[in-house]
Design an enzyme around this catalytic site. Structure first.
Site, PDB file in Angstrom:
ATOM      1  N   LEU A  32       0.720  -0.997  -0.280  1.00  0.00           N
ATOM      2  CA  LEU A  32       0.000   0.235   0.184  1.00  0.00           C
ATOM      3  C   LEU A  32       0.720   0.850   0.393  1.00  0.00           C
ATOM      4  CD1 LEU A  32      -2.511  -0.870   2.788  1.00  0.00           C
ATOM      5  CD2 LEU A  32      -2.640  -0.838  -0.375  1.00  0.00           C
ATOM      6  N   HIS A  36      -2.834   4.449  -2.574  1.00  0.00           N
ATOM      7  CA  HIS A  36      -4.357   3.326  -2.126  1.00  0.00           C
ATOM      8  C   HIS A  36      -4.919   3.928  -0.819  1.00  0.00           C
ATOM      9  CE1 HIS A  36      -1.972  -0.002  -3.291  1.00  0.00           C
ATOM     10  NE2 HIS A  36      -2.587  -0.214  -4.061  1.00  0.00           N
TER      11      HIS A  36
END
Ligand code: PAF
Length: 279
Positions: A32, A36
Site C-alpha cells: 500500500l 491506496h
C-alpha cells in the site's frame, strides 16, 4: 479492525451489518502507498464501513517473473490499515477465491480489453475481470473505489458492473502523484535510485502532450513522444496513445464534444510503469 481470510466468515459478518450500513470497498494487491490510502480516505468519507482486500491476483499477470517480483508487505500493510481506522481487511488465499481452479474466465468488454494494456499483456483483463467480479459477489459493496492511474481497468470495471447488473457505484479517484509527478504505484518500490531519478520524465512528457494536443496533429505528437525516449538508456517506450476516453479507441480526428486521454507505458528494466492524462 477485523481481518478475514475466510470467505464464509467474512460473509457471515457482512450479513449482520448490511441493513444498517453503507459499505465501501477498495480492492488492492497490497504494498500500500499514498494512492491506496487516498482511495480508502474517500471511501471512509462516504460509507459507514470500509473494506480493503489484499490479494495478489495470479491470473492478471501475463509474466510469471512480474508476479514473483510483485512487492509483498502484508504485515506493514495491516499496520497501516489499522492506523487509519480501516474497518475490515479481506486477505483470501488463491485456492479459496478460485475454488481450487486458478484460471481466468473469458470476458467481452466491447473491445475495451484489446487496446493498450490488453494488447501488451495478453489475458490481463480476463484476470482482472475474474477477480473483481468474484470480490464484488462476495462483498456486495454499495461503492467501490478505483484509481484513474489504471484508467483502462476503470472503464472495464464499469463495463463489468453494467454487464452483470451489479448495484455497485464505481467511484473513480484521481491519480495520486509524488512531488516530481511520478504516479504512485506499488511497482515504484522496485526502482533503483538511478531509475528513480529518470522516471519523472514520464509525467513531464504527458504534461507536454496536453499542451501540444491543442494545436498539433496526433502523428506529430506521437513522433515527438517517441523522440523523448529514443536514446534514453533507462526508459523504453512500450506504447503511447491518444484515445477517446469512453471507447479507448485511438483518435482519428478531434471532435468537439468528445473527451480524449493520452496513455503511456514505459519499461524501466523489468519494471513496467503506466500513466495517463486527460486532454
Ligand atoms: O488495480 C489493482 O490493484 C488490481 O488490478 C485489482 C483491481 C486489485 C484486481 O486485482
Amino acid at each position: 479492525m477485523l481481518v478475514f481470510n475466510n470467505i464464509e466468515k467474512l460473509q457471515q459478518h457482512l450479513s449482520t451489518i448490511y441493513v444498517e450500513n453503507q459499505i465501501g470497498f477498495v480492492p488492492t494487491m497490497g504494498a500500500l502507498h499514498q494512492g491506496h490510502l487516498s482511495l480508502i480516505a474517500q471511501s471512509q468519507l462516504k460509507n459507514d464501513i470500509t473494506i480493503v482486500s489484499i490479494f495478489i491476483n495470479p491470473t492478471q499477470f501475463n509474466n510469471i517473473e512480474d508476479l514473483e517480483k510483485y512487492p509483498r508487505h502484508l504485515e506493514s500493510d495491516l499496520k497501516q490499515l489499522e492506523s487509519i481506522n480501516c474497518d475490515i481487511v479481506f486477505t483470501p488465499n488463491a485456492n479459496d477465491i478460485y475454488n481450487n481452479s486458478i484460471i481466468a474466465s473469458r470476458f467481452n468488454f466491447d473491445g475495451l480489453e484489446y487496446q493498450m494494456e490488453g494488447a501488451f499483456r495478453e489475458g490481463h483483463f480476463d484476470g482482472v475481470g475474474t477477480i473483481v467480479k468474484r470480490l464484488f459477489e462476495i462483498i456486495q459493496p454499495n461503492n467501490a473505489y478505483f484509481g484513474e492511474k489504471d484508467f483502462q481497468q476503470l472503464q472495464i470495471i464499469k463495463a463489468l458492473v453494467k454487464q452483470n447488473l451489479f448495484e455497485i457505484n464505481i467511484q473513480a479517484c484521481e491519480i495520486y502523484r509524488e512531488k516530481d509527478g511520478l504516479a504512485m504505484s506499488s511497482r515504484n518500490t522496485r526502482l533503483s535510485s538511478t531509475q528513480r531519478k529518470e522516471v519523472p520524465l514520464i509525467y513531464k512528457t504527458i504534461l507536454r502532450v496536453k499542451e501540444l494536443f491543442k494545436a498539433e496533429s496526433y502523428s506529430n505528437i506521437q513522433s515527438w513522444v517517441s523522440n523523448q525516449f529514443e536514446d534514453n538508456p533507462i526508459l523504453s517506450l512500450d506504447y503511447f496513445e491518444i484515445t477517446d476516453e469512453s471507447t479507448l479507441r485511438t483518435i482519428k480526428s478531434k471532435e468537439i464534444d468528445k473527451k480524449y486521454r493520452a496513455f503511456i507505458a514505459i519499461n524501466v528494466g523489468d519494471i513496467r510503469l503506466i500513466d495517463n492524462i486527460s486532454l
